[in-house]
Design a protein around this motif. Sequence first.
Motif, PDB file in Angstrom:
ATOM      1  N   GLN B   2     -21.799  -7.945  -8.380  1.00 14.45           N
ATOM      2  CA  GLN B   2     -22.229  -8.959  -8.908  1.00 14.45           C
ATOM      3  C   GLN B   2     -20.737  -8.722 -10.246  1.00 14.45           C
ATOM      4  N   VAL B   3     -19.840  -9.829 -10.756  1.00 16.61           N
ATOM      5  CA  VAL B   3     -18.885  -9.015 -12.148  1.00 16.61           C
ATOM      6  C   VAL B   3     -19.203 -10.678 -13.308  1.00 16.61           C
ATOM      7  N   ARG B   4     -19.458 -10.117 -14.322  1.00 17.45           N
ATOM      8  CA  ARG B   4     -20.015 -10.793 -15.046  1.00 17.45           C
ATOM      9  C   ARG B   4     -18.277 -11.944 -15.444  1.00 17.45           C
ATOM     10  N   VAL B   5     -17.776 -13.034 -15.177  1.00 14.69           N
ATOM     11  CA  VAL B   5     -17.010 -13.839 -15.230  1.00 14.69           C
ATOM     12  C   VAL B   5     -16.872 -14.071 -17.019  1.00 14.69           C
ATOM     13  N   TRP B   6     -18.133 -15.517 -16.110  1.00 15.69           N
ATOM     14  CA  TRP B   6     -17.988 -16.644 -17.836  1.00 15.69           C
ATOM     15  C   TRP B   6     -19.133 -15.575 -18.942  1.00 15.69           C
ATOM     16  N   ASP B   7     -18.928 -15.710 -20.130  1.00 16.40           N
ATOM     17  CA  ASP B   7     -19.174 -14.905 -21.105  1.00 16.40           C
ATOM     18  C   ASP B   7     -20.787 -16.353 -21.207  1.00 16.40           C
ATOM     19  N   GLY B 179     -18.031 -10.248  -6.689  1.00 17.42           N
ATOM     20  CA  GLY B 179     -17.281  -8.842  -7.101  1.00 17.42           C
ATOM     21  C   GLY B 179     -16.346  -9.116  -5.997  1.00 17.42           C
ATOM     22  N   GLU B 180     -15.356  -9.275  -5.305  1.00 16.50           N
ATOM     23  CA  GLU B 180     -14.364  -8.800  -3.656  1.00 16.50           C
ATOM     24  C   GLU B 180     -13.391  -8.195  -4.418  1.00 16.50           C
ATOM     25  N   GLY B 181     -12.664  -7.075  -3.166  1.00 16.35           N
ATOM     26  CA  GLY B 181     -11.461  -6.498  -3.398  1.00 16.35           C
ATOM     27  C   GLY B 181     -11.339  -5.119  -4.952  1.00 16.35           C
ATOM     28  N   ASN B 182     -10.195  -5.210  -5.583  1.00 14.94           N
ATOM     29  CA  ASN B 182     -10.255  -4.293  -6.512  1.00 14.94           C
ATOM     30  C   ASN B 182      -9.802  -4.643  -7.263  1.00 14.94           C
ATOM     31  N   PRO B 185     -13.158  -6.197 -13.826  1.00 14.59           N
ATOM     32  CA  PRO B 185     -13.544  -6.866 -14.466  1.00 14.59           C
ATOM     33  C   PRO B 185     -12.746  -7.483 -16.087  1.00 14.59           C
ATOM     34  N   PRO B 186     -13.457  -8.619 -16.100  1.00  9.39           N
ATOM     35  CA  PRO B 186     -12.586  -9.018 -17.267  1.00  9.39           C
ATOM     36  C   PRO B 186     -13.449  -8.338 -18.296  1.00  9.39           C
TER      37      PRO B 186
END
Lengths: 152, 210
Positions: B2-7, B179-182, B185-186
């Motif tokens: 899991q990637v944090r995308v929106w703060d 989170g897909e691919g490489n 993350p922001p």
Amino acid sequence: MIRSVKVLVSLGALLITPSLQAEPFENAAEAVEYRQNAFSMIRANFGVLAGMARNEIPFNADEAKTRAQAVYHLSYIPWQGFVGMGENAYEGTEALPGIWQNKADFNNKAEALRSAAKELVEATESGSMNTIRPKFMAVARSCQQCHEQYRD
Amino acid sequence: MQVRVWDGFIRGFHWLLLATFLGLWFTGGKIEHIDRHEQLGLFMLALLLTRIIWGFVGSESARFQHFLAGPKAIVEYLKAPREFQRFTHNPLGAWSVVALLTVLLAQVGTGLFTDDAIFYRGPLAHLASSDTLRLLTVYHKQIINFIWVLVILHVVAIVVYRLLGKNLVPAMIHGNQAGEGNQRPPVIRHGGWGYLLLAVNCIWIFYFLG
Ligand code: HEM
């Protein structure tokens, strides 16, 4: 030939003049100015009540009564300015042609303002803002309902 | 992964924006609700200004510079939408964000210069001539139509993505995206800074315009 035309013209003038004199305005521009000035006066007086109703200026019962009476009396004034010149698109007016197409409905809306303003005057007798405020809003709604339909 | 995308600020901003927008829609044009309408409008102004500032100093995924892309990127995206793997708005959605923020700002901006000819004048009405006020009042009544078009497009787009197998809404709620691919993350900034900024904007806006 020329003479008979002259006679016809003066006859015509005789016929037309009395009805012209019944109109207080020389031309459409005067009528527009008249009614816009009348509305400005209504607004100026209503604005003082608005200030009190919205707690922007301190409530003063006498002042509220005076202003409500002014709005009520002035609510008889603008309508004479809506003479039969609406079809000529005239610069400087925001009155919509619908007024002259639905004169009866327009007059009803003017009457709605007068009766709402009368109730507002009665409410100011109470000397209490809580009694005045709903009647104040009822007047404002009657202004808005007419403007939505008949003011550009 | 899991990637944090929106703060936290972006997420709160979004749902506050939705609620404020609905409140404004409900109170708009009803003279008995004009004072509430004005308050909501000022809050909307604070939200929008804060979002714009956040678009320069906030999390990477929220920065305009990070997600705005030119026509070439949009064409490429449209050709192969599934290959878009960045953790931010896609190139098309990016412009819809800008369009939404712009029309909303135009709506609040004109609202400051309204005159209802009955008893209400917007907080900055004293700065403009009565002709200008009339014009801006008319605009205020018209821009809302553009807003509705964009809002409906916005919601339809979200539904279409859903039908195509991509659900964007959860990320706007809990902030995370698979989170897909490489892709890297922001960089995420703590949402609290956004809310602090929002509070400061509320204070001066309500102080000077309230
Ligand atoms: C039920 C209604 C709504 C839903 C489900 C919804 C959902 C979403 C989602 C999922 C995103 C993220 C898009 C992405 O991943 O690129 C988003 C962004 C956004 N939405 Fe909505 N939305 C709704 C209503 C609204 C309304 C009414 C407005 C404006 C008045 C609005 C304005 C925005 C804006 C400005 C963004 C960009 C967010 C940012 O980057 O700050 N949305 N919305």
